[in-house]
Design a protein around this motif. Structure first.
Motif, PDB file in Angstrom:
ATOM      1  N   HIS A   1       0.820  -1.185   0.043  1.00  0.00           N
ATOM      2  CA  HIS A   1       0.153   0.064   0.034  1.00  0.00           C
ATOM      3  C   HIS A   1       0.691   1.298   0.008  1.00  0.00           C
ATOM      4  CE1 HIS A   1      -4.084  -1.655   0.068  1.00  0.00           C
ATOM      5  NE2 HIS A   1      -3.477  -2.764   0.759  1.00  0.00           N
ATOM      6  N   HIS A   2       2.109   1.295   0.634  1.00  0.00           N
ATOM      7  CA  HIS A   2       2.856   2.227   0.823  1.00  0.00           C
ATOM      8  C   HIS A   2       3.551   2.713  -0.777  1.00  0.00           C
ATOM      9  CE1 HIS A   2       5.801   5.136   1.905  1.00  0.00           C
ATOM     10  NE2 HIS A   2       6.618   4.750   1.251  1.00  0.00           N
ATOM     11  N   ASN A   3       3.986   1.589  -1.518  1.00  0.00           N
ATOM     12  CA  ASN A   3       4.224   1.703  -3.067  1.00  0.00           C
ATOM     13  C   ASN A   3       3.086   2.239  -3.792  1.00  0.00           C
ATOM     14  OD1 ASN A   3       6.818   1.038  -2.248  1.00  0.00           O
ATOM     15  ND2 ASN A   3       6.469  -1.015  -2.619  1.00  0.00           N
ATOM     16  N   LEU A   4       1.959   1.806  -3.651  1.00  0.00           N
ATOM     17  CA  LEU A   4       0.798   2.373  -4.327  1.00  0.00           C
ATOM     18  C   LEU A   4       0.622   3.804  -4.157  1.00  0.00           C
ATOM     19  CD1 LEU A   4      -1.700  -0.741  -4.490  1.00  0.00           C
ATOM     20  CD2 LEU A   4      -0.260   0.192  -6.198  1.00  0.00           C
ATOM     21  N   PHE A   5       0.718   4.135  -2.695  1.00  0.00           N
ATOM     22  CA  PHE A   5       0.298   5.308  -2.412  1.00  0.00           C
ATOM     23  C   PHE A   5       1.436   6.407  -2.975  1.00  0.00           C
ATOM     24  CE2 PHE A   5       1.408   9.121   0.468  1.00  0.00           C
ATOM     25  CZ  PHE A   5       0.392   9.515   0.735  1.00  0.00           C
ATOM     26  N   GLU A   6       2.471   5.993  -3.121  1.00  0.00           N
ATOM     27  CA  GLU A   6       3.694   6.846  -3.906  1.00  0.00           C
ATOM     28  C   GLU A   6       3.414   6.922  -5.314  1.00  0.00           C
ATOM     29  OE1 GLU A   6       6.025   8.783  -2.364  1.00  0.00           O
ATOM     30  OE2 GLU A   6       5.257   8.158  -0.536  1.00  0.00           O
ATOM     31  N   GLN A   7       3.086   5.899  -5.752  1.00  0.00           N
ATOM     32  CA  GLN A   7       2.786   5.903  -7.170  1.00  0.00           C
ATOM     33  C   GLN A   7       1.847   6.731  -7.568  1.00  0.00           C
ATOM     34  OE1 GLN A   7       2.456   1.929  -8.780  1.00  0.00           O
ATOM     35  NE2 GLN A   7       4.326   1.091  -7.776  1.00  0.00           N
TER      36      GLN A   7
END
Length: 120
Positions: free
Chosen positions: A14-20
């Motif tokens: 979810h952190h990676n998706l948030f950044e993307q």
């Protein structure tokens, strides 16, 4: 199908998706420089989101994400949801895609789903 094995793996996902999603919003020149997430208290799972911007002197300023334009709010929400769909190969249903989002942005979003590199 994507299966997340533990909470750390889920948090990273979810952190990676948030950044993307944030990068997608930034690429459309909304003026947003970031989003800050504050937990309301340690006892619960409620969070407060803040939109981050830079003033003319480069100083970071923030306000509630609720005070951000409806187009930016909708774009961030949509970007996050579509990244999940593209990552796990699921369906995304969006009612009135063009509402509060510029037509050029809508066109680019549709291209993401049509592109075999981003939507294998």
């Amino acid at each position: 199908m994507l299966i997340l094995q533990d909470s750390e793996e889920a948090q990273n996902f979810h952190h990676n998706l948030f950044e993307q999603a944030l990068n997608i919003v930034k690429n459309f020149d909304t003026g947003l420089s970031g989003i800050k997430i504050d937990r309301k208290s340690q006892e619960n799972t409620e969070y407060k989101l803040y939109a981050l911007h830079r003033d003319n002197e480069g100083k970071e300023i923030s306000w509630s994400l609720d005070e951000e334009s409806l187009g930016t709010q909708r774009l961030f929400n949509l970007a996050y949801r579509m990244l999940i769909a593209l990552k796990i190969g699921s369906l995304t249903i969006v009612d009135e895609l063009g509402t509060n989002i510029h037509p050029n942005i809508v066109k680019n979003i549709i291209k993401l789903f049509q592109n075999p590199n981003t939507n294998p």
